[in-house]
Design an enzyme around this catalytic site. Sequence first.
Site, mmCIF file in Angstrom:
data_model
loop_
_atom_site.group_PDB
_atom_site.id
_atom_site.type_symbol
_atom_site.label_atom_id
_atom_site.label_comp_id
_atom_site.label_asym_id
_atom_site.label_seq_id
_atom_site.Cartn_x
_atom_site.Cartn_y
_atom_site.Cartn_z
ATOM 1 N NE ARG A 113 79.004 5.072 12.914
ATOM 2 C CZ ARG A 113 77.702 4.852 12.788
ATOM 3 N NH1 ARG A 113 77.257 3.614 12.682
ATOM 4 N NH2 ARG A 113 76.852 5.858 12.771
ATOM 5 C CE LYS B 32 64.542 14.177 26.126
ATOM 6 N NZ LYS B 32 64.049 13.779 24.812
ATOM 7 C CG HIS C 147 68.832 19.563 27.917
ATOM 8 N ND1 HIS C 147 68.230 18.562 27.175
ATOM 9 C CD2 HIS C 147 68.236 20.714 27.542
ATOM 10 C CE1 HIS C 147 67.317 19.103 26.387
ATOM 11 N NE2 HIS C 147 67.292 20.396 26.590
ATOM 12 C CE LYS D 6 66.175 24.014 28.776
ATOM 13 N NZ LYS D 6 66.959 24.857 27.867
ATOM 14 C CD GLU E 105 60.284 22.167 20.734
ATOM 15 O OE1 GLU E 105 61.481 22.486 20.648
ATOM 16 O OE2 GLU E 105 59.870 21.020 20.507
ATOM 17 C CG ASP F 243 61.184 14.422 22.366
ATOM 18 O OD1 ASP F 243 62.322 14.151 22.769
ATOM 19 O OD2 ASP F 243 60.929 15.413 21.660
ATOM 20 C CG HIS G 142 62.747 17.235 28.887
ATOM 21 N ND1 HIS G 142 64.023 16.911 29.290
ATOM 22 C CD2 HIS G 142 62.796 17.278 27.528
ATOM 23 C CE1 HIS G 142 64.796 16.775 28.228
ATOM 24 N NE2 HIS G 142 64.084 16.993 27.157
ATOM 25 C CE LYS H 144 62.433 28.537 22.054
ATOM 26 N NZ LYS H 144 62.602 27.075 21.984
#
Length: 475
Positions: free
Chosen positions: A52, A160, A190, A194, A228, A247, A252, A346
């Site tokens: 935009r 998503k 995604h 992996k 994480e 999320d 996932h 993580k």
Amino acid sequence: MAETQLEIPQPAIIVIFGITGDLAQRKLLPALYHLLKDGLLDERTVIVGISRRDVSADQLLEKVELCVNEIDKVCDPEGIRKIRSALRMHHMSLVNDTEYAELKRQLDAIETEQGVCMNRLYYLSIPPQMFTPIVRGMGQNGLNQSCQHGTAAARLLVEKPFGYDLASARELIRETSEWFPEEQLFRIDHYLAKETVQNILAFRMYNPIFTSVWNNQHITAIDITAFEKIDIEGRATFYEEVGALRDFIQSHLLQLLAVVAMDLPDSLSSADVHAQKLRLLEAIEPVSPDQVRSRTIRGQYEGYRTEVNNPTTTTETYAAIELRIDNERWQNIPVRLRTGKALSEKRTDVAIQFRDNDGDGPGMGNRLVFRIQPSEGISLTLLAKKPGYSGALEPVTMDFDYQYAFDAHGHPDAYARVLVDAARGDHTLFTTSDEVVAAWRVVEHIQQAWSRDGDGLTPYPKGANAMEPGNPTAD
């Protein structure tokens, strides 16, 4: 096993809505740089960035770290030349229907210039609330159709979340299907692209020593974890609308569970893989309203409310749920899915816990772990006799590490794989409409209970360890 030669996709125009956004700059443009550099896309491929704002291709590329996936982080001059040559910017309002007709004219002009009919891939790297207006604008102006000569495909790639709950997902599927039928839709998760996730299915299909023990007679639990150390990193608007359950778990982790627990397909064709994944997802028993307190944990790290400037928010940054699968293979086996931000480590992995041998040994059992990130690989814990006269047993670990075992150059980025498969029209690593609905059904009652009030929301300090259903205390 002989290596399969990669089929180079047909010429395509890749249209990215939201080219100046975070996802496009961190993931999509670096992935396209690598694919063009390595000759994995047709040399006539054109990338059209929709913005935009009045931004030139050179201005955009100056802000992007294109070579983050290179071993030495150094760009290849020929690769830079290729992406600069391929990238064109197109400025338009996403809510003005007349501007979609102009976009179509631009794409037709590119095709005439290239002298070949080109597939058209539309990647929606945009906020979810913009999804429906863009799909409608494209459909009403013929952007959902083939190239002007009628011999190529138009494909829609969607990030998503696919809706916000079961009802909205069904409505979104209905609205989208008016313009793009299922064969034109590529819903991206995604995680499925992996390498370690893809290797779970290969591991199960091509290592028969595990086939006969992949059931509730030999396995006592399945744990899928995505932790994480980072917090929401300034994404307040997005995270307040989504939360940890939507999320990661609804998308996932349930997709990971489907790959781990489904019956093996007759072949690795897209149709066979999706049929088995759907059977598994539909066999999961949804957490009932009266089980939400005992089968789930939700937490929120301390300081989150200040970050999002909402002192009463009950959005969860940690979610754990325990599920059951109602089929012969997995009856009565607990399946635990956990995800959270601002934790002590993580780690994303899938852990399969095997039964002890009739109670003998120290009660450890065998444990198989697929490490998805970091340190991608597979480890198997076995029991071995310790040296000496006592006969004592001790767990030992056999470890397979991708970095060590394979040439690092042969390990594609997940988004690169997503783009290549969509360009080839391969749906295997994408999520079907039926799978989306089945996954929302699993978490529906949890969402409803959590949305009513903050009862049961557990605060935890940044850097905390995991919390489990039945043990809602963060260390």
